[in-house]
Write a protein that holds these residues in place. Sequence first.
Motif, PDB file in Angstrom:
ATOM      1  N   ASP A  96      51.620  33.919  37.551  1.00  0.00           N
ATOM      2  CA  ASP A  96      50.513  33.569  37.130  1.00  0.00           C
ATOM      3  C   ASP A  96      49.258  34.212  37.783  1.00  0.00           C
ATOM      4  O   ASP A  96      49.392  34.318  39.058  1.00  0.00           O
ATOM      5  CB  ASP A  96      50.444  31.870  37.230  1.00  0.00           C
ATOM      6  N   ASP A  97      48.167  34.078  37.272  1.00  0.00           N
ATOM      7  CA  ASP A  97      46.922  34.955  37.900  1.00  0.00           C
ATOM      8  C   ASP A  97      47.149  35.904  38.658  1.00  0.00           C
ATOM      9  O   ASP A  97      46.487  35.959  39.854  1.00  0.00           O
ATOM     10  CB  ASP A  97      46.330  33.576  38.861  1.00  0.00           C
ATOM     11  N   GLU A 133      45.598  36.990  30.112  1.00  0.00           N
ATOM     12  CA  GLU A 133      45.326  35.445  30.092  1.00  0.00           C
ATOM     13  C   GLU A 133      43.652  35.626  29.593  1.00  0.00           C
ATOM     14  O   GLU A 133      43.008  36.506  30.133  1.00  0.00           O
ATOM     15  CB  GLU A 133      45.189  35.103  31.454  1.00  0.00           C
TER      16      GLU A 133
HETATM   17 MG    MG Z   1      46.582  31.729  34.967  1.00  0.00          MG
END
Ligand code: MG
Length: 284
Positions: free
Chosen positions: A181-182, A238
């Motif tokens: 994530d990220d 995202e």
């Molecule tokens: Mg994220």
Amino acid sequence: LSKSKGRNRYEFFSHAIEEQAIEKRRLIEEIRLALKLNQFVLFYQPIFDQFGLKAEKAEALIRWNHPQRGLIGPNEFIPVAEQNGLIEDIGNWVRDQAIEDAAYFYQLSGNIMQVSVNTSPLQIDPSGLWVDEWILACNKHRLPRDTMIIEVTENTLMDPDSPIQQQMQRLNHYGIDIAIDDFGVGYSSLAYLQRLDIDILKIDRSFIQHMETNESSIALVRAIITMAHHLKVKVVAEGVETEGQHKLLEQLSCDYLQGYLFAKPMPTQDFIDRYISSAALIHV
Ligand code: MG
Ligand code: C2E
Ligand code: MG
Ligand code: MG
């Protein structure tokens, strides 16, 4: 005079700090109660194919349905829960609910809708219990392998000597996918990409956001996608918000798209109505 002024200021600050501490303790007690009273809910945000046409996966995002304050987002309580050991209970609840939902989606449509679950590194128990419980929970619902994705941030995987590594390998061995994530905003070591069998990189919204105005953002996104594909890792963008971003990402062969342009996170029933029931009809 200045001395007394200083004291006043000091008292003002110490008062404010004390008030903050009280506020925090109250929040902790409320979170505890919220778990007991079942006030947490999961929202789902679909993740689409590269054309933005078909919902291929969904990310489970927690909200707190507070009786007085209404829906509260995770940024307001997850960090506090992480500081107080409550993240474990919250994480267990999220896991069980997400697995139950994924099993229900499968039952309704006959197709796998991969469900992605956010995980705080603090939840990952080095002794292996955390993975055991994931596996047990999946088995309980007879979930096909590869239905669940676990999202962790880069710093979770940075330390090659951490016991977390082994736990992630066990997850992978069982068939649960791992997503970063990220991606791009953490530490810059990429060694874990070689060490672990990562399935998905989720490029952080901050890169996507500036693609239309900033050449270097495009260059970074292109580099991430190229690297990922060489490693046989899929890429999710995202926070896609504009058609312009979508076009650029399509040109760069980004595998999956997530963002307000396509759909916001929504209650489970809305998600079912829009992305599961209709899919069921098409595949009859
Ligand atoms: Mg994220
Ligand atoms: P995340 O995992 O990076 O999730 C993406 C966040 O971006 C979500 O915020 C989502 O609503 C938001 N988002 C999606 N598309 C767009 C877009 O196009 N534009 C903008 N501006 N935002 C977009 P949310 O739901 O408030 O979640 C915030 C963070 O809280 C998550 O970031 C995740 O780190 C954490 N979180 C959420 N659910 C859980 C959970 O069940 N457990 C844990 N440990 N953390 C969670
Ligand atoms: Mg996430
Ligand atoms: Mg795998």
